[in-house]
Design a protein around this motif. Structure first.
Motif, mmCIF file in Angstrom:
data_model
loop_
_atom_site.group_PDB
_atom_site.id
_atom_site.type_symbol
_atom_site.label_atom_id
_atom_site.label_comp_id
_atom_site.label_asym_id
_atom_site.label_seq_id
_atom_site.Cartn_x
_atom_site.Cartn_y
_atom_site.Cartn_z
ATOM 1 N N HIS A 19 0.834 -1.205 0.000
ATOM 2 C CA HIS A 19 0.000 0.000 0.000
ATOM 3 C C HIS A 19 0.867 1.253 0.000
ATOM 4 C CE1 HIS A 19 -3.026 -2.917 0.865
ATOM 5 N NE2 HIS A 19 -3.977 -2.030 1.037
ATOM 6 N N LEU A 20 1.972 1.206 0.739
ATOM 7 C CA LEU A 20 2.874 2.352 0.806
ATOM 8 C C LEU A 20 3.519 2.615 -0.552
ATOM 9 C CD1 LEU A 20 4.037 4.395 2.841
ATOM 10 C CD2 LEU A 20 5.929 2.822 3.186
ATOM 11 N N LEU A 21 3.914 1.545 -1.250
ATOM 12 C CA LEU A 21 4.512 1.695 -2.580
ATOM 13 C C LEU A 21 3.497 2.255 -3.570
ATOM 14 C CD1 LEU A 21 7.057 1.238 -4.236
ATOM 15 C CD2 LEU A 21 6.280 -1.094 -4.685
ATOM 16 N N LEU A 22 2.263 1.751 -3.521
ATOM 17 C CA LEU A 22 1.208 2.280 -4.396
ATOM 18 C C LEU A 22 0.942 3.752 -4.116
ATOM 19 C CD1 LEU A 22 -1.318 -0.708 -4.296
ATOM 20 C CD2 LEU A 22 -0.173 0.139 -6.327
ATOM 21 N N THR A 23 0.948 4.135 -2.847
ATOM 22 C CA THR A 23 0.698 5.526 -2.472
ATOM 23 C C THR A 23 1.818 6.445 -2.940
ATOM 24 O OG1 THR A 23 -0.486 4.764 -0.505
ATOM 25 C CG2 THR A 23 0.181 7.059 -0.532
ATOM 26 N N LEU A 24 3.060 6.012 -2.757
ATOM 27 C CA LEU A 24 4.207 6.834 -3.161
ATOM 28 C C LEU A 24 4.250 7.026 -4.673
ATOM 29 C CD1 LEU A 24 6.996 5.417 -0.816
ATOM 30 C CD2 LEU A 24 5.881 7.644 -0.666
ATOM 31 N N LEU A 25 3.998 5.947 -5.428
ATOM 32 C CA LEU A 25 3.982 6.076 -6.887
ATOM 33 C C LEU A 25 2.799 6.918 -7.355
ATOM 34 C CD1 LEU A 25 4.974 2.469 -8.039
ATOM 35 C CD2 LEU A 25 6.339 4.537 -8.214
ATOM 36 N N GLY A 26 1.642 6.760 -6.703
ATOM 37 C CA GLY A 26 0.469 7.533 -7.096
ATOM 38 C C GLY A 26 0.622 9.022 -6.849
ATOM 39 N N ASN A 27 1.377 9.397 -5.807
ATOM 40 C CA ASN A 27 1.568 10.811 -5.498
ATOM 41 C C ASN A 27 2.466 11.522 -6.498
ATOM 42 O OD1 ASN A 27 -0.058 10.690 -3.235
ATOM 43 N ND2 ASN A 27 1.633 10.265 -1.829
ATOM 44 N N THR A 28 3.267 10.757 -7.251
ATOM 45 C CA THR A 28 4.135 11.378 -8.264
ATOM 46 C C THR A 28 3.414 11.611 -9.588
ATOM 47 O OG1 THR A 28 4.920 9.209 -9.028
ATOM 48 C CG2 THR A 28 6.157 10.270 -7.235
ATOM 49 N N GLY A 29 2.192 11.115 -9.716
ATOM 50 C CA GLY A 29 1.462 11.220 -10.979
ATOM 51 C C GLY A 29 1.249 12.625 -11.507
ATOM 52 N N PRO A 30 0.761 13.578 -10.698
ATOM 53 C CA PRO A 30 0.483 14.926 -11.223
ATOM 54 C C PRO A 30 1.704 15.647 -11.774
ATOM 55 C CG PRO A 30 -0.600 14.591 -9.103
ATOM 56 C CD PRO A 30 0.290 13.418 -9.322
ATOM 57 N N ALA A 31 2.901 15.286 -11.369
ATOM 58 C CA ALA A 31 4.105 15.998 -11.814
ATOM 59 C C ALA A 31 4.747 15.357 -13.038
ATOM 60 C CB ALA A 31 5.129 16.040 -10.671
ATOM 61 N N LEU A 32 4.155 14.301 -13.577
ATOM 62 C CA LEU A 32 4.766 13.588 -14.697
ATOM 63 C C LEU A 32 4.141 13.983 -16.017
ATOM 64 C CD1 LEU A 32 4.989 9.993 -13.162
ATOM 65 C CD2 LEU A 32 6.789 11.711 -13.278
ATOM 66 N N SER A 33 4.897 13.743 -17.093
ATOM 67 C CA SER A 33 4.372 14.003 -18.431
ATOM 68 C C SER A 33 3.435 12.876 -18.850
ATOM 69 C CB SER A 33 5.529 14.119 -19.429
ATOM 70 O OG SER A 33 6.260 12.906 -19.461
ATOM 71 N N THR A 34 2.762 13.082 -19.988
ATOM 72 C CA THR A 34 1.758 12.111 -20.429
ATOM 73 C C THR A 34 2.380 10.753 -20.762
ATOM 74 O OG1 THR A 34 0.521 13.960 -21.390
ATOM 75 C CG2 THR A 34 -0.142 11.736 -22.038
ATOM 76 N N SER A 35 3.554 10.753 -21.398
ATOM 77 C CA SER A 35 4.190 9.490 -21.796
ATOM 78 C C SER A 35 4.629 8.683 -20.567
ATOM 79 C CB SER A 35 5.396 9.777 -22.697
ATOM 80 O OG SER A 35 6.309 10.631 -22.024
ATOM 81 N N ILE A 36 5.221 9.377 -19.592
ATOM 82 C CA ILE A 36 5.669 8.677 -18.383
ATOM 83 C C ILE A 36 4.467 8.286 -17.525
ATOM 84 C CG2 ILE A 36 7.132 8.848 -16.328
ATOM 85 C CD1 ILE A 36 8.844 10.838 -17.795
ATOM 86 N N LEU A 37 3.391 9.065 -17.621
ATOM 87 C CA LEU A 37 2.189 8.758 -16.832
ATOM 88 C C LEU A 37 1.582 7.432 -17.255
ATOM 89 C CD1 LEU A 37 0.362 9.908 -14.609
ATOM 90 C CD2 LEU A 37 -1.041 10.930 -16.416
ATOM 91 N N SER A 38 1.631 7.123 -18.563
ATOM 92 C CA SER A 38 1.111 5.835 -19.030
ATOM 93 C C SER A 38 1.922 4.676 -18.459
ATOM 94 C CB SER A 38 1.118 5.786 -20.558
ATOM 95 O OG SER A 38 2.448 5.934 -21.041
ATOM 96 N N LEU A 39 3.246 4.864 -18.333
ATOM 97 C CA LEU A 39 4.081 3.835 -17.710
ATOM 98 C C LEU A 39 3.750 3.684 -16.229
ATOM 99 C CD1 LEU A 39 7.554 4.661 -19.325
ATOM 100 C CD2 LEU A 39 6.006 2.784 -19.919
#
Length: 225
Positions: free
Chosen positions: A170-190
């Motif tokens: 859950h902690l790993l999912l939360t940490l990765l999910g929090n970085t979503g808004p700062a990423l570009s569209t191509s990296i967001l799909s990954l």
């Protein structure tokens, strides 16, 4: 301002200052009675076959000296933990199985009941367990200390194993999910692909950890007979 990494798991749901976090643990009781009023569906038939398989396996682990029907305790324990582990994968639902308050309250009474029953009814058998067969006489005092410590920490290891495995994913999912808004569209799909893969992994962990908890509790009960 720095915040605690685990603060995302702090209980926060309340209405009129009444904590509602642990109500997720009891949601299953609202769904279970429906099975008794409906014709069995495919899902219920699959679930019954899983429970029957678990019953046979736990019966083998307990052995011939176990009490009739004692496997249902561990089947109920497996079902309860599995339900709570899966429930925690849904957004905005409190994961009760990631807290030591719940996992230790499951492991400690079981272990205590096994120990009390074993030392009262099978005292000689319990003493024999403290010294493995074939141990040299010189090492016997050390083996008694080691076996006693390993026996005492069993409920703690059961509780910490379940809580740590649930909170890590859950902690790993939360940490990765929090970085979503700062990423570009191509990296967001990954990132979304990685999140889906992690969610599948967490689903497997939810099943494996509930099975491991129930099997270890069964093995601990078989040692006192």
């Amino acid at each position: 301002m720095m915040t605690n990494l685990f603060s995302v798991f702090d209980p926060s749901t309340n209405i009129f200052n009444l904590s509602l976090n642990w109500t997720s643990t009891f949601l299953g009781f609202m769904l279970i009675p429906m099975m008794y009023w409906l014709m069995p569906s495919r899902y219920i038939i699959i679930w019954n076959s899983i429970l029957l398989t678990l019953h046979k396996e736990f019966k083998t682990l307990i052995g011939s000296n176990g009490f009739t029907g004692s496997t249902f305790i561990f089947i109920s324990l497996f079902s309860f933990i599995l339900f709570n582990n899966f429930l925690g994968l849904f957004p905005y639902i409190f994961t009760s199985s990631s807290h030591l308050t719940m996992t230790l309250s499951l492991a400690l009474p079981l272990w205590m009941s096994f120990m009390i029953y074993g030392w009262i009814n099978n005292t000689q058998h319990m003493f024999a367990h403290l010294v493995p067969q074939g141990t040299p006489a010189v090492l016997m005092p050390f083996m008694v200390c080691i076996e006693t410590i390993s026996n005492v920490i069993r409920p703690g290891t059961l509780a910490v194993r379940l809580a740590a495995n649930m909170i890590a994913g859950h902690l790993l999912l939360t940490l990765l999910g929090n970085t979503g808004p700062a990423l570009s569209t191509s990296i967001l799909s990954l990132l979304i692909t990685a999140q889906i893969a992690l969610l599948i992994l967490e689903s497997a962990v939810a099943m494996i950890q509930s099975y491991v908890f129930a099997v270890l509790a069964t093995l601990y009960s078989s040692e006192v007979n």
